[in-house]
Design a protein around this motif. Structure first.
Motif, mmCIF file in Angstrom:
data_model
loop_
_atom_site.group_PDB
_atom_site.id
_atom_site.type_symbol
_atom_site.label_atom_id
_atom_site.label_comp_id
_atom_site.label_asym_id
_atom_site.label_seq_id
_atom_site.Cartn_x
_atom_site.Cartn_y
_atom_site.Cartn_z
ATOM 1 N N PHE A 127 14.796 -0.755 -0.152
ATOM 2 C CA PHE A 127 14.341 -0.228 -1.440
ATOM 3 C C PHE A 127 12.819 -0.073 -1.455
ATOM 4 O O PHE A 127 12.292 0.930 -1.947
ATOM 5 C CB PHE A 127 14.802 -1.138 -2.582
ATOM 6 N N ILE A 128 12.118 -1.056 -0.917
ATOM 7 C CA ILE A 128 10.658 -0.973 -0.856
ATOM 8 C C ILE A 128 10.231 0.207 0.016
ATOM 9 O O ILE A 128 9.310 0.959 -0.332
ATOM 10 C CB ILE A 128 10.062 -2.306 -0.339
ATOM 11 N N GLU A 129 10.909 0.396 1.151
ATOM 12 C CA GLU A 129 10.607 1.535 2.034
ATOM 13 C C GLU A 129 10.741 2.860 1.285
ATOM 14 O O GLU A 129 9.850 3.717 1.328
ATOM 15 C CB GLU A 129 11.561 1.534 3.238
ATOM 16 N N LYS A 130 11.874 3.035 0.606
ATOM 17 C CA LYS A 130 12.137 4.281 -0.128
ATOM 18 C C LYS A 130 11.122 4.491 -1.248
ATOM 19 O O LYS A 130 10.650 5.610 -1.478
ATOM 20 C CB LYS A 130 13.557 4.263 -0.711
ATOM 21 N N SER A 131 10.775 3.416 -1.937
ATOM 22 C CA SER A 131 9.826 3.514 -3.048
ATOM 23 C C SER A 131 8.444 3.930 -2.558
ATOM 24 O O SER A 131 7.771 4.748 -3.188
ATOM 25 C CB SER A 131 9.745 2.176 -3.784
ATOM 26 N N LEU A 132 8.018 3.369 -1.424
ATOM 27 C CA LEU A 132 6.703 3.717 -0.877
ATOM 28 C C LEU A 132 6.677 5.158 -0.371
ATOM 29 O O LEU A 132 5.676 5.867 -0.534
ATOM 30 C CB LEU A 132 6.321 2.741 0.234
ATOM 31 N N LYS A 133 7.774 5.605 0.236
ATOM 32 C CA LYS A 133 7.849 6.999 0.691
ATOM 33 C C LYS A 133 7.780 7.953 -0.498
ATOM 34 O O LYS A 133 7.095 8.974 -0.451
ATOM 35 C CB LYS A 133 9.149 7.228 1.475
ATOM 36 N N ALA A 134 8.495 7.606 -1.563
ATOM 37 C CA ALA A 134 8.485 8.432 -2.767
ATOM 38 C C ALA A 134 7.087 8.488 -3.365
ATOM 39 O O ALA A 134 6.633 9.534 -3.837
ATOM 40 C CB ALA A 134 9.489 7.886 -3.785
ATOM 41 N N ARG A 135 6.382 7.357 -3.336
ATOM 42 C CA ARG A 135 5.028 7.313 -3.891
ATOM 43 C C ARG A 135 4.076 8.163 -3.049
ATOM 44 O O ARG A 135 3.204 8.852 -3.580
ATOM 45 C CB ARG A 135 4.539 5.862 -3.973
ATOM 46 N N GLU A 136 4.251 8.122 -1.723
ATOM 47 C CA GLU A 136 3.413 8.934 -0.831
ATOM 48 C C GLU A 136 3.615 10.423 -1.119
ATOM 49 O O GLU A 136 2.656 11.195 -1.181
ATOM 50 C CB GLU A 136 3.761 8.629 0.632
ATOM 51 N N LEU A 137 4.887 10.833 -1.267
ATOM 52 C CA LEU A 137 5.188 12.230 -1.545
ATOM 53 C C LEU A 137 4.575 12.670 -2.875
ATOM 54 O O LEU A 137 4.063 13.771 -3.007
ATOM 55 C CB LEU A 137 6.694 12.450 -1.561
ATOM 56 N N GLN A 138 4.642 11.767 -3.856
ATOM 57 C CA GLN A 138 4.083 12.067 -5.187
ATOM 58 C C GLN A 138 2.568 12.226 -5.113
ATOM 59 O O GLN A 138 1.992 13.107 -5.770
ATOM 60 C CB GLN A 138 4.461 10.943 -6.161
ATOM 61 N N ASN A 139 1.926 11.406 -4.302
ATOM 62 C CA ASN A 139 0.475 11.477 -4.157
ATOM 63 C C ASN A 139 0.029 12.760 -3.445
ATOM 64 O O ASN A 139 -1.083 13.236 -3.637
ATOM 65 C CB ASN A 139 -0.052 10.245 -3.405
ATOM 66 N N GLU A 140 0.917 13.269 -2.577
ATOM 67 C CA GLU A 140 0.591 14.486 -1.818
ATOM 68 C C GLU A 140 0.694 15.737 -2.680
ATOM 69 O O GLU A 140 0.071 16.745 -2.386
ATOM 70 C CB GLU A 140 1.531 14.607 -0.614
ATOM 71 N N THR A 141 1.530 15.671 -3.730
ATOM 72 C CA THR A 141 1.743 16.878 -4.566
ATOM 73 C C THR A 141 0.761 16.945 -5.720
ATOM 74 O O THR A 141 0.048 16.020 -6.009
ATOM 75 C CB THR A 141 3.175 16.888 -5.117
#
Length: 299
Positions: free
Chosen positions: A285-299
């Motif tokens: 869950f932590i892995e998925k949450s951090l990936k989602a946050r990275e994608l959000q920061n890129e957009t």
């Protein structure tokens, strides 16, 4: 990823399992005693320090904050949040879940099933308080109690009155709740991660014991949840703002009712009785949450 587990004892089962699960997935895991941390709260360069050294380059923390350390423990979590570090359970959510009265009020506000509950401090109308929850038998709790301590089953009206009077003498805040007789001393622990119940077990109190806590001699087995129970557990965790939570339900004649939402649920019992690798699911869950946050920061 670099993940820190905030725990007072690295030998505890839950702490060890989370560390092992993270390392098995290739992450750098470290256990730090949050009570030995100190903080620089300067606005331009906030820091958490441990043994004189700033803690840097951290991707996520996993708070395992004990009830007796809530104030300082959540301050440390809050400092990591200010530093931009991810945490599955925020400082605010942990604080909210630790306040029994506030958490029950929030759950009630969201329309989540609860036992009929009364709250008092120094009321003279003890009879009215008892009648409020349907009379005896009823459960009386000290608001500050944990792990079944300060919880009394009063089986008669006179016993209930005597216990409430005694608690009043302690200058204590008191919760009174209807006794869910049909639960027969059993509750359901639902382990919520994200927006799913990933594991659940039925805990049965020992003979003559209405509390189902395993450390009090209770037993446990894997539980199969109804859709309503699953939904109730997820909604309760969400109401607290917790993304990792243990939600304790009772099966009543009027559907599932929430007894408690725990922000640092233990892994030992739930893994033992369900054979589900809960530790790995939390790291996933932590892995998925951090990936989602990275994608959000890129957009």
């Amino acid at each position: 990823m670099r993940i820190i587990i905030l725990s007072r004892d690295s030998t505890l089962y839950s702490t060890r399992r989370l560390k092992e699960a993270g390392e098995a997935l290739g992450h750098e895991m470290r256990v730090i005693d949050h009570m030995r941390c100190y903080m620089d709260i300067t606005s331009h360069d906030p820091k958490v320090l441990y043994q004189g050294t700033p803690i840097t380059d951290v991707d996520a923390i996993i708070p395992r904050i004990g009830a007796s350390n809530t104030f300082y423990g959540t301050a440390v979590v809050r400092q990591f949040e200010i530093m931009g570090v991810f945490t599955p359970n925020s400082s605010q959510a942990i604080t909210r879940s630790r306040d029994k009265l506030s958490s029950l009020q929030l759950l009630a506000r969201r329309g989540i099933g609860l036992p009929v509950t009364g709250f008092a401090h120094s009321t003279q109308d003890i009879d009215g308080l008892i009648d409020l929850v349907g009379g005896a038998p009823l459960v009386i709790k000290l608001l500050e109690g944990t792990q079944g301590i300060g919880v009394v089953l009063a089986e008669t009206y006179q016993a209930a009155k005597s216990v409430i009077e005694a608690f009043r003498g302690l200058d204590a805040n008191i919760l009174v709740q209807e006794y869910i007789k049909e639960a027969k001393g059993a509750d359901i622990r639902c382990f919520v991660v994200g927006d799913k119940v990933i594991a659940s077990m039925k805990r049965q109190g020992a003979a003559g014991e209405f509390r189902s806590n395993l450390h009090r001699g209770g037993s446990a087995s894997r539980a199969k949840l109804t859709p309503e129970e699953r939904s109730t557990a997820v909604r309760a965790a969400k109401a607290m703002g917790l993304r990792v939570a243990g939600v304790d339900l009772l099966r009543s004649n009027h559907g599932p009712v929430v007894m408690e939402v725990n922000s640092s649920p233990g892994l030992e019992g739930i893994e033992k009785y369900t054979n589900i690798d809960v530790g790995t699911k939390i790291i996933n869950f932590i892995e998925k949450s951090l990936k989602a946050r990275e994608l959000q920061n890129e957009t």
